[in-house]
Design a protein around this motif. Structure first.
Motif, PDB file in Angstrom:
ATOM      1  N   ILE A 436       0.899  -1.297   0.086  1.00 39.25           N
ATOM      2  CA  ILE A 436       0.007  -0.086  -1.131  1.00 39.25           C
ATOM      3  C   ILE A 436       0.645   1.127   0.036  1.00 39.25           C
ATOM      4  O   ILE A 436       1.969   1.163   0.758  1.00 39.25           O
ATOM      5  CB  ILE A 436      -1.002   0.221   0.922  1.00 39.25           C
ATOM      6  CG1 ILE A 436      -2.458   0.991   0.558  1.00 39.25           C
ATOM      7  CG2 ILE A 436      -0.213   0.123   3.013  1.00 39.25           C
ATOM      8  CD1 ILE A 436      -2.952   0.770   1.977  1.00 39.25           C
ATOM      9  N   ASP A 437       0.430   2.663  -0.630  1.00 38.71           N
ATOM     10  CA  ASP A 437       0.933   3.415  -0.240  1.00 38.71           C
ATOM     11  C   ASP A 437       1.562   4.363   0.616  1.00 38.71           C
ATOM     12  O   ASP A 437       0.868   4.324   1.623  1.00 38.71           O
ATOM     13  CB  ASP A 437       0.632   4.434  -2.501  1.00 38.71           C
ATOM     14  CG  ASP A 437      -0.215   4.859  -2.103  1.00 38.71           C
ATOM     15  OD1 ASP A 437      -1.056   5.373  -0.800  1.00 38.71           O
ATOM     16  OD2 ASP A 437      -1.102   5.381  -2.691  1.00 38.71           O
ATOM     17  N   GLN A 438       2.022   5.257   0.261  1.00 40.06           N
ATOM     18  CA  GLN A 438       2.364   5.776   2.105  1.00 40.06           C
ATOM     19  C   GLN A 438       1.123   7.019   2.470  1.00 40.06           C
ATOM     20  O   GLN A 438       0.858   7.629   3.477  1.00 40.06           O
ATOM     21  CB  GLN A 438       3.692   7.134   1.615  1.00 40.06           C
ATOM     22  CG  GLN A 438       5.002   5.930   1.940  1.00 40.06           C
ATOM     23  CD  GLN A 438       5.524   5.276   2.782  1.00 40.06           C
ATOM     24  OE1 GLN A 438       5.108   4.763   3.396  1.00 40.06           O
ATOM     25  NE2 GLN A 438       6.434   6.124   3.398  1.00 40.06           N
ATOM     26  N   GLN A 439       0.140   7.405   1.662  1.00 40.57           N
ATOM     27  CA  GLN A 439      -0.815   7.466   1.999  1.00 40.57           C
ATOM     28  C   GLN A 439      -1.757   6.637   1.798  1.00 40.57           C
ATOM     29  O   GLN A 439      -3.231   7.016   2.464  1.00 40.57           O
ATOM     30  CB  GLN A 439      -1.292   8.763   0.762  1.00 40.57           C
ATOM     31  CG  GLN A 439      -0.401  10.076   1.052  1.00 40.57           C
ATOM     32  CD  GLN A 439      -0.974  10.974   0.149  1.00 40.57           C
ATOM     33  OE1 GLN A 439      -1.174  10.613  -0.780  1.00 40.57           O
ATOM     34  NE2 GLN A 439      -1.079  12.254   0.816  1.00 40.57           N
ATOM     35  N   ARG A 440      -1.877   5.516   2.100  1.00 42.55           N
ATOM     36  CA  ARG A 440      -2.816   4.749   2.455  1.00 42.55           C
ATOM     37  C   ARG A 440      -4.204   4.742   1.062  1.00 42.55           C
ATOM     38  O   ARG A 440      -5.398   4.107   1.762  1.00 42.55           O
ATOM     39  CB  ARG A 440      -3.047   4.968   4.197  1.00 42.55           C
ATOM     40  CG  ARG A 440      -2.369   4.390   4.971  1.00 42.55           C
ATOM     41  CD  ARG A 440      -1.506   3.495   5.084  1.00 42.55           C
ATOM     42  NE  ARG A 440      -0.386   2.765   5.093  1.00 42.55           N
ATOM     43  CZ  ARG A 440       0.435   1.721   5.848  1.00 42.55           C
ATOM     44  NH1 ARG A 440      -0.550   0.829   5.917  1.00 42.55           N
ATOM     45  NH2 ARG A 440       1.568   2.096   6.282  1.00 42.55           N
TER      46      ARG A 440
END
Length: 527
Positions: A436-440
């Motif tokens: 999952i990316d850093q901003q969820r």
């Protein structure tokens, strides 16, 4: 040694007024130790020395956590025990608030003079950090609490003979090998803790916890093709003692898991495309954790975790008006579910568990963020909501998840009802790989078992499946939930966050859920 363990510890505490225990004496001592009035007096003097020192330095607030922790880890592979380890640690962590800035210091020496010295060091650290802190901490109105909470435990694993625990693992492995597995690893992890919390507001809280984690992983090998497949047990770690381990169920499941691992070797590779998904709680808990649990932590929303664990796509002003999910989706926080890994009487800010009972999402709408003390004013709230935890005495308490769960449907829908409404889809069981990316926001999740759904019926097993999407479109696509009879509590002991990194235990309850038109990939076609 000519004296028994109990007399040795009694003389140690009485003679030097400093508590140090080696792991050799740990196993039977934790409950007995705290029953002694001398031990309680020691903790009280340590706490008062810390709080008194903080008052002398003009601190706005001070609290101290005194921890005693026992751990045991037993690992088995095939017919042998590979690891048998136990540990005991104790210490204190002291937090001060000086001129709107936190300071923290810790020690593994439980001594009143040490408590005063570490408090002084915490104040000095806060003074040093003043110039780097543009956002002063504003504490909300925090209650003074005198209380205790002791987890109900029916079978204390630390009191069981080692032979009983090792024989269970070897029996699980033996059943797997007899069923055709080429390898089987199994383990038992136990974590037992006594925690004392005291604050300058007059709080004094005593708590005990016990968490138990049983697990196995079976592997089968196709030597001709040079391929292998595995299947792990589906039961999650839980709060409680050895009573949470159902021996009969584990012995049955390991045989089933071996059969399913063999079936995975012959399974048909998935064809990529848009498909409807029916997701079992043993998979969905991790999706809840990553997409909702982490995205609604207020420190992430405010950018405070950006350097390490990431931020969030959410904004502080979106409460009560942001469409996060389908109207049938409600996500609730709590610290009270039986068996929940984050179930406690009080969090590490000394706040009662009742404060952590709230909706994060209610009927699809974002309702609240998770907060620790000093954060409520950021979003115009009068108080935080009991979401503070520190991995051990030597870690600063930070905002961490309580139990966060998907609320079951009021209907009596069952798994077969959800499946019957799918023309072309996949049924997913068990957690697997995730990203999952850093901003969820953008994510990709795998699993353990995948079954084709055709015209409302479960079909053949599939392999190489991952599902992909973004948090909002995924949760808005949910159009079916089972009722409470199919609710299952899952979770992890090892949720990572913070710098230095801390692990936290957290559970997520869920029911089987249906999601429409989700992008499915074949993992072996991605490269």
């Amino acid at each position: 040694m000519n004296c028994d363990r109990r007399n040795f510890i009694k003389r140690l505490v009485g003679s030097v007024f400093t508590l140090k225990m080696s792991s050799a004496f740990a196993a039977p001592l934790l409950p007995e130790f705290w029953e002694r009035e001398q031990s309680k007096r020691l903790a009280a003097v340590i706490a008062e020395n810390a709080l008194h020192t903080a008052r002398l330095y003009g601190c706005q607030f001070c609290d101290i956590r005194i921890n005693w922790v026992q751990k045991e880890r037993i690992l088995a592979r095939e017919h042998r025990i590979e690891e048998l380890a136990g540990s005991f640690e104790s210490g204190m962590g002291i937090r001060v608030l000086f001129n709107g800035t936190w300071g923290f210091a810790s020690s593994n020496v439980l001594d009143p003079k040490e408590a005063a010295e570490k408090t002084r060091q915490a104040v000095e650290l806060a003074k040093h950090c003043l110039k780097f802190n543009p956002r002063r901490v504003e504490l909300e109105n925090i209650p003074s609490i005198q209380g205790s909470w002791h987890q109900k435990v029916h079978v204390d694993p630390f009191q069981l003979p080692v032979e009983e625990k090792t024989s269970l693992l070897l029996e699980i492995n033996d059943q797997a090998l007899k069923a055709g597995a080429h390898f089987c690893r199994s383990y038992l992890l136990f974590h037992k803790e006594l925690k004392i919390y005291a604050s300058s507001l007059g709080s004094w809280i005593e708590q005990t916890f016990l968490r138990t984690y049983p697990k196995f992983i079976v592997t089968v090998v196709d030597k001709k093709e040079g391929r292998f497949e595995s299947r792990a047990s589906l039961e999650a770690p839980k709060s409680g003692g050895m009573e949470v381990v159902d021996k009969k169920a584990f012995l049955t499941e390991v045989v089933e898991a071996t059969s399913q691992a063999k079936e995975k070797l012959l399974a048909k590779p998935v064809s990529p495309g848009k498909k409807d998904l029916v997701i079992h709680p043993t998979n969905l808990w991790l999706t809840i954790h990553e997409t909702i649990g982490h995205s609604t932590e207020l420190d992430r929303v405010m950018g405070l975790e950006a350097n390490y664990a990431g931020t969030s796509f959410l904004k502080p002003d979106q409460l009560d008006k942001f469409d996060f999910a389908s109207p049938i989706v409600s996500i609730r926080a709590d610290r009270s579910q039986p068996g929940g890994l984050a179930t406690v009487g009080y969090d590490d800010d000394g706040l009662p568990s009742s404060w952590a009972d709230f909706f994060i999402i209610e009927k699809g709408i974002l309702k609240n963020f998770q907060m620790s003390i000093g954060q409520a004013h950021w979003i115009g709230k009068e108080r935080s909501n009991g979401c503070s935890y520190a991995q051990s005495y030597n870690y600063f308490p930070i905002q961490r998840m309580p139990n966060i769960s998907l609320v079951p449907s009021d209907s009596n829908e069952r798994l077969e009802d959800l499946i019957s409404g799918v023309e072309d889809g996949i049924y997913i069981i068990g957690d697997g790989s995730w990203s999952i990316d850093q901003q969820r926001y953008n994510f990709q999740f795998g699993g353990q078992l995948f079954y084709e759904i055709k015209k409302g019926k479960i079909g053949q097993m599939l392999r190489d499946v991952v599902y992909q999407g973004n948090t909002l479109s995924f949760w808005k696509s949910c159009d079916g939930l089972c009722g409470k009879d199919e609710y299952k509590l899952c979770g992890t002991l090892f949720c990572g966050k913070g710098e230095p990194s801390q692990s936290a235990p957290v559970s997520h309850g869920a029911v089987p859920a249906r999601f429409r038109n989700i992008n499915v990939l074949n993992i072996h076609l991605l490269s």
